[in-house]
Design a protein around this motif. Structure first.
Motif, PDB file in Angstrom:
ATOM      1  N   LEU A 317      85.010   1.445  86.651  1.00  0.00           N
ATOM      2  CA  LEU A 317      84.029   2.476  86.305  1.00  0.00           C
ATOM      3  C   LEU A 317      83.107   1.986  85.205  1.00  0.00           C
ATOM      4  CD1 LEU A 317      86.428   5.524  86.266  1.00  0.00           C
ATOM      5  CD2 LEU A 317      85.044   4.651  88.138  1.00  0.00           C
ATOM      6  N   ALA A 320      79.283   2.791  85.380  1.00  0.00           N
ATOM      7  CA  ALA A 320      78.809   4.166  85.308  1.00  0.00           C
ATOM      8  C   ALA A 320      79.181   4.854  84.001  1.00  0.00           C
ATOM      9  CB  ALA A 320      79.355   4.960  86.480  1.00  0.00           C
ATOM     10  N   ARG A 559      76.500   9.063  91.632  1.00  0.00           N
ATOM     11  CA  ARG A 559      77.577   9.982  91.963  1.00  0.00           C
ATOM     12  C   ARG A 559      77.442  11.279  91.171  1.00  0.00           C
ATOM     13  NH1 ARG A 559      82.374  10.127  94.608  1.00  0.00           N
ATOM     14  NH2 ARG A 559      83.709  11.754  93.736  1.00  0.00           N
ATOM     15  N   ALA A 560      77.169  11.133  89.866  1.00  0.00           N
ATOM     16  CA  ALA A 560      77.012  12.331  89.036  1.00  0.00           C
ATOM     17  C   ALA A 560      75.840  13.182  89.543  1.00  0.00           C
ATOM     18  CB  ALA A 560      76.787  11.942  87.580  1.00  0.00           C
ATOM     19  N   TYR A 561      74.730  12.536  89.892  1.00  0.00           N
ATOM     20  CA  TYR A 561      73.568  13.273  90.389  1.00  0.00           C
ATOM     21  C   TYR A 561      73.905  13.981  91.708  1.00  0.00           C
ATOM     22  CZ  TYR A 561      70.343  11.176  87.000  1.00  0.00           C
ATOM     23  OH  TYR A 561      69.690  10.804  85.853  1.00  0.00           O
ATOM     24  N   LEU A 563      76.802  14.922  92.788  1.00  0.00           N
ATOM     25  CA  LEU A 563      77.730  16.030  92.572  1.00  0.00           C
ATOM     26  C   LEU A 563      77.047  17.190  91.860  1.00  0.00           C
ATOM     27  CD1 LEU A 563      80.925  13.964  91.763  1.00  0.00           C
ATOM     28  CD2 LEU A 563      80.277  15.086  93.894  1.00  0.00           C
ATOM     29  N   LEU A 564      76.095  16.859  90.977  1.00  0.00           N
ATOM     30  CA  LEU A 564      75.310  17.924  90.333  1.00  0.00           C
ATOM     31  C   LEU A 564      74.539  18.699  91.394  1.00  0.00           C
ATOM     32  CD1 LEU A 564      73.692  16.409  87.112  1.00  0.00           C
ATOM     33  CD2 LEU A 564      75.365  18.258  87.260  1.00  0.00           C
ATOM     34  N   ALA A 567      76.709  20.950  93.221  1.00  0.00           N
ATOM     35  CA  ALA A 567      77.067  22.113  92.403  1.00  0.00           C
ATOM     36  C   ALA A 567      75.868  23.014  92.146  1.00  0.00           C
ATOM     37  CB  ALA A 567      77.675  21.641  91.085  1.00  0.00           C
TER      38      ALA A 567
ATOM     39  N   PHE B  91      82.796  23.769  90.677  1.00  0.00           N
ATOM     40  CA  PHE B  91      83.286  22.627  91.465  1.00  0.00           C
ATOM     41  C   PHE B  91      84.011  21.612  90.587  1.00  0.00           C
ATOM     42  CE2 PHE B  91      79.753  24.390  93.795  1.00  0.00           C
ATOM     43  CZ  PHE B  91      80.153  24.325  95.121  1.00  0.00           C
ATOM     44  N   PHE B  93      85.456  17.704  91.327  1.00  0.00           N
ATOM     45  CA  PHE B  93      85.581  16.629  92.305  1.00  0.00           C
ATOM     46  C   PHE B  93      86.554  15.561  91.820  1.00  0.00           C
ATOM     47  CE2 PHE B  93      81.385  18.534  92.917  1.00  0.00           C
ATOM     48  CZ  PHE B  93      81.448  18.869  94.258  1.00  0.00           C
ATOM     49  N   GLN B  94      86.737  14.554  92.678  1.00  0.00           N
ATOM     50  CA  GLN B  94      87.751  13.546  92.370  1.00  0.00           C
ATOM     51  C   GLN B  94      87.454  12.818  91.053  1.00  0.00           C
ATOM     52  OE1 GLN B  94      88.541  10.991  95.677  1.00  0.00           O
ATOM     53  NE2 GLN B  94      89.848   9.621  94.500  1.00  0.00           N
ATOM     54  N   PHE B  95      86.188  12.390  90.877  1.00  0.00           N
ATOM     55  CA  PHE B  95      85.799  11.729  89.623  1.00  0.00           C
ATOM     56  C   PHE B  95      84.284  11.595  89.609  1.00  0.00           C
ATOM     57  CE2 PHE B  95      85.820   8.183  92.522  1.00  0.00           C
ATOM     58  CZ  PHE B  95      84.756   7.414  92.105  1.00  0.00           C
ATOM     59  N   GLY B  96      83.737  11.186  88.476  1.00  0.00           N
ATOM     60  CA  GLY B  96      82.338  10.794  88.407  1.00  0.00           C
ATOM     61  C   GLY B  96      81.344  11.932  88.411  1.00  0.00           C
ATOM     62  N   GLN B  97      81.797  13.148  88.095  1.00  0.00           N
ATOM     63  CA  GLN B  97      80.863  14.264  88.122  1.00  0.00           C
ATOM     64  C   GLN B  97      80.197  14.514  86.782  1.00  0.00           C
ATOM     65  OE1 GLN B  97      83.828  17.377  89.076  1.00  0.00           O
ATOM     66  NE2 GLN B  97      85.072  15.641  88.442  1.00  0.00           N
ATOM     67  N   LEU B  98      80.661  13.819  85.748  1.00  0.00           N
ATOM     68  CA  LEU B  98      80.082  14.034  84.415  1.00  0.00           C
ATOM     69  C   LEU B  98      78.966  13.023  84.185  1.00  0.00           C
ATOM     70  CD1 LEU B  98      83.434  14.479  82.468  1.00  0.00           C
ATOM     71  CD2 LEU B  98      81.944  16.257  83.420  1.00  0.00           C
TER      72      LEU B  98
END
Ligand SMILES: Nc1ncnc2c1ncn2[C@@H]1O[C@H](COP(=O)(O)OP(=O)(O)O)[C@@H](O)[C@H]1O
Ligand SMILES: [Mg+2]
Lengths: 652, 237
Positions: A317, A320, A559-561, A563-564, A567, B91, B93-98
């Motif tokens: 990681l 990121a 990934r963060a974008y 998932l944002l 959401a 929500f 998720f598994q990881f990486g959402q921050l």
């Protein structure tokens, strides 16, 4: 190559954007590197072709060489006089035989000019036996240079009289061979040094590019790392595959970059420096350098990829999830301000210090700006983040604090332009101070004892040529010398006067004040050209850098974008934040460096309070630059949509 | 409208969803009640994530309906569904959402800020979650300075901060070790219940599903089994 295409084609959409960007970065880097290396080669080649005109004394020499600078229509003509003084005198470059007395060899440009102007304005100065021979390019500093080689008898007064030895003249000297290097005091040497400094300044951003490109490759690899590790690839495999991909992509980029440079060289040869353009071959360094670029750039990118990957392999990681970046020290700001003040103070003494030192200090001021830049961006970031009321400001501010150097790379081009433009707005090199550009009189400096005889001789010559003129004798700063000045009536043609007076004082040429300051004028023109070249390069670097920065920041956070977005975060919020994180520093730094440039230029403020040239430069470059940087930032917009599209972002 | 205690918060009926030739959902019914924690289990590729995406308004089902508090949400346009996800759902998720550049508390405050809550208020409300979730003192850390388990707790805080009706968690323990995964599930279930949110956890791990009140098992896009979890010991936060 085939492997590269396969790798590029096999990549999916977002990977291809990354690969294309790496390719573009390497391509631009290569073209700029070639330009930097080519420019050095070009100045070296010029210096090498000029060297033969500086006689290197040898008491047992077989030839006598002397040089002087004549002028026609305000342009300098280099005149080299040669006389045989023994068996087998050395044949100069660009010529096939040693010139016999009365024989003339002229450069193509001088031949053309001689054909166009009346004989009593130019041709009669070099009157001699038979038709003039043509000098080959090996004898010329630049293609349309005006050069004449005159063969004389060793007993000719022109080959015995001493001359005022300065940059443009050399007293008759016995030589056995022609010099192959210019004296360290010559202009050519100064320019080669400046070119080397410029090359270093250009190569630094290229290294940054290499690193950024490699980081992109590593980031793209990072997506597949987990999958690769799952199918049993060892970290070693991953490293080898990544480096191979980086090197192959870089190799492609180098090839495209060389093609771009090849296409750019013909227009580049038209950039005028030291009064002339360039031979095409000048801008192409030798095969060894070429091989160095072709091998070196991919290796460099590969090496940066290994460094970039180490973090990925150590922590999957790693790319990121960076940690709190160390604050940039305020010492940077202190050093930068000190440099800028030093420049301002020194610039006040520019007259005494000379243009070379002012240019060097300008370079230091740039350096100071580069130290200051990231620190200021960090401060701006803290202010933006600290005062933000909404998400947009918060995201933009935190990004600035997170990686101020990345943003600085993007806006530094504009900042440098702001600085240069602010500087030039007050300091217009085209109208340098104290430069006498009069063409209403011609002068010569002789021994005080000879003044009367010379003046009479001059009057006689002018009478015979039917030129109406007044001849005066005046004192000059050196004690045992006086100046003899010719004032043509009714602003008569100075080139007719000069031609009529050719050879009056052997080895000496009548010059107008404008002729005498032409070297200085050329220097100031070159400063203007040089700064323009620096500006264009800064912009290229800023565009590519803005593209790389914005794309890699999207890839880093994909990934963060994504998932944002899942959401329920509107992408427009992210877009606005990304635009603001470029525009706020752009405005602050652009304006700030404009002010810094104005302050630095103040002591050099010349004739007019504000030069229209500087203002035009400022206006056009800042508008174009801002649009360009914003456009480069916007290339990541479709990428942002693409990487956040999939409803189920895979763990990559 | 009035919400009947016995009527589900979220109610999906007859959901069908295909990706090209792949039928990811072949008629799925699924409901969850306020304060309830439901696990969706099944092997990889059985349609768990697709069900979650349809239920949360991320994807539009080809057929069937999704109701939140009795109102159809599957027919809303993307913009309205996006707003709904922001306000009514949370929500994990598994990881990486921050976001890596934001400190933990600002990451948690994001949904509030997006909703127009003032910054000071939003950050204060975000910080209030750190103590109860066992991550007090980590408010100013960046995601890169947090362990996997701490990061997931921050993500849980963010999912709950806007007081959503339903929290969706897709493999929330997928990148954690067994022990940390169990702790994280405990925190997730407990915090959701205290926040008054229904919880939907998608997982392929029976140990994780054990924490929920009810388990729905899927296979090939269909619900094949459903059971109430055996009673378990009370959760400590
Ligand atoms: N965006 C998509 N495009 C194409 N196929 C998809 C997509 N998302 C899911 N699928 C397919 O739908 C099926 C169910 O996937 P998913 O719901 O992700 O399963 P699970 O979460 O249970 O592992 C799988 O066969 C998967 O390949
Ligand atoms: Mg899934």
């Amino acid at each position: 190559m085939a492997v590269g295409w396969r790798l590029l084609r096999s990549a999916d959409g977002r990977n291809r954007i990354g690969a294309v960007l790496v390719l573009a970065a390497v391509c631009v880097s290569t073209a700029l590197l070639m330009f930097a290396v080519g420019a050095n080669h070009a100045f070296d080649a010029r210096a090498a072709r000029e060297a033969w005109r500086f006689p290197r004394a040898d008491a047992h020499g077989t030839a006598v060489e002397a040089a002087s600078t004549d002028y026609v229509r305000g342009r300098p003509i280099t005149v080299v006089e040669l006389a045989r003084a023994g068996a087998h005198p050395p044949v100069p470059p660009g010529m096939t035989t040693f010139p016999r007395p009365g024989e003339r060899w002229v450069s193509p440009a001088l031949a053309t000019m001689t054909g166009h102007l009346p004989a009593d304005e130019l041709a009669d100065r070099f009157a001699g036996r038979g038709a003039a021979h043509r000098l080959g390019p090996a004898a010329l500093v630049y293609p349309d240079e005006l050069v004449a080689v005159i063969g004389r008898a060793a007993t000719d007064p022109g080959m015995t009289a001493r001359r005022e030895d300065d940059g443009g003249a050399a007293s008759p000297t016995r030589i056995s061979a022609y010099a192959t290097t210019t004296p360290s005091t010559s202009d050519a040497t100064g320019y080669t040094i400046l070119a080397k400094i410029a090359a270093v300044l250009m190569v630094v951003p290229l290294l940054v590019f290499g690193g950024a490109a490699a980081r992109l490759t590593a980031a793209r690899r990072d997506q597949r790392l987990a999958a690769l590790r799952l199918v049993g690839a060892t970290p070693r495999h991953v490293v080898v595959m990544t480096v191979a991909e980086a090197v192959v992509t870089a190799l492609l980029g180098v090839v495209v970059g060389l093609a771009v440079y090849a296409a750019a060289t013909p227009p580049l040869t038209r950039i005028t420096m030291m009064g002339g353009s360039w031979f095409l071959g000048d801008l192409w360094p030798g095969p060894l350098w070429l091989a160095g670029v072709v091998v070196g750039v991919p290796l460099l990118v590969g090496a940066s990829a290994v460094v970039g990957l180490r973090r990925v392999v150590v922590s999957p990681l790693g790319v990121a999830s960076r940690q709190t970046p160390p604050r940039l020290k305020a010492v940077r700001a202190a050093v930068a301000v000190a440099l800028l003040i030093a420049f301002t103070v020194a610039a006040r003494e520019a007259g005494r210090l000379g243009a070379g030192i002012v240019v060097a200090l300008l370079g230091l001021a740039f350096l100071g700006l580069n130290l200051l830049g990231p620190w200021v961006v960090g401060v701006i970031g803290r202010i933006v983040a600290g005062t933000a009321r909404g998400v947009t400001g918060l995201l933009a501010g935190r990004r600035l604090v997170d990686d101020p150097r990345a943003t600085w790379r993007t806006v530094s081009g504009i900042a440098l332009v702001g600085f240069v433009a602010g500087f030039l707005a007050l300091f217009d090199p085209s109208g340098a101070p104290g430069m006498d550009t009069a063409t209403n009189r011609l002068g010569i400096v002789v021994r005080a004892a000879d003044a009367g005889a010379v003046a009479n001789h001059v009057r006689g010559r002018l009478d015979r040529a039917h030129i109406a003129a007044r001849v005066t004798v005046r004192t000059v700063p050196s004690p045992d010398r006086v100046g003899v000045t010719v004032w043509p009536r009714d602003g008569g043609d100075v080139d007719r006067v000069r031609t009529a007076l050719a050879g009056t004082v052997p080895g000496h040429v009548f010059t107008t004040p404008a002729d005498e300051s032409s070297g200085e004028q050329t220097l100031f023109r070159d400063i203007r050209t040089g700064t323009l070249v620096v500006l264009v390069v800064s912009f290229l670097v800023a565009m590519v850098s803005a593209g790389i920065t914005s794309v890699s920041s999207v890839l880093d956070r994909r990934r963060a974008y994504a998932l944002l977005r899942l959401a329920g975060t509107p992408l427009s919020v992210v877009h606005r934040a990304r635009l603001r994180e470029t525009l706020v520093p752009l405005a602050v730094m652009g304006g700030g460096s404009l002010a810094a440039g104005l302050v630095c230029g103040l002591p050099l403020a010349l004739a007019s309070p504000v030069s229209p040239y500087g203002l035009t430069l400022f206006g056009s470059f800042v508008v174009l630059g801002t649009l360009g940087v914003v456009a480069a930032t916007l290339v990541s917009r479709p990428l942002l949509h693409a990487v956040t599209e999939s409803p189920s972002p895979q763990p990559d | 409208m009035t919400v009947d205690a016995s009527s589900p918060v979220l109610d999906c009926r007859g959901l069908v969803k295909s990706f090209g030739p792949t039928r990811a959902l072949a008629g799925v019914g699924f409901a969850v009640h306020a304060g309830e924690a439901a696990a969706v289990m099944g092997p990889s590729g059985s349609g768990k994530s697709t069900l979650l995406h349809c239920a949360a308004g991320i994807l539009r089902p080809d057929a069937g309906e999704v109701r939140l508090h009795g109102e159809r949400i599957d027919e809303l346009n993307e913009e309205r569904r996006s707003a709904l996800r922001r306000t009514a759902f949370g929500f994990v998720f598994q990881f990486g959402q921050l976001l890596p550049e934001l400190p933990a508390d600002e990451n948690v405050a994001m949904p509030l800020l997006l909703d127009g809550v003032g910054r000071a208020d939003a950050v204060a409300r975000a910080r209030a979650w750190f103590g109860p979730l066992g991550i007090g003192g980590l408010e100013r850390r960046r995601p890169g300075e947090l362990s996997g388990g701490q990061g997931q707790r921050v993500a849980i805080a963010r999912a709950l901060v806007a007081r959503p009706a339903v929290v969706f968690a897709d493999e929330p323990t997928g990148s954690l070790d067994q022990a940390t995964g169990q702790e994280t599930m405990a925190v997730l279930v407990d915090a959701s219940r205290r926040g008054g949110a229904a919880l939907v956890v998608v997982t392929h791990d029976a140990q994780v599903a054990r924490w929920c009140d009810r388990v729905v098992e899927m296979r090939d896009g269909m619900v094949v089994r459903e059971w109430h979890a055996p009673a378990r010991e009370p959760v400590r936060a």
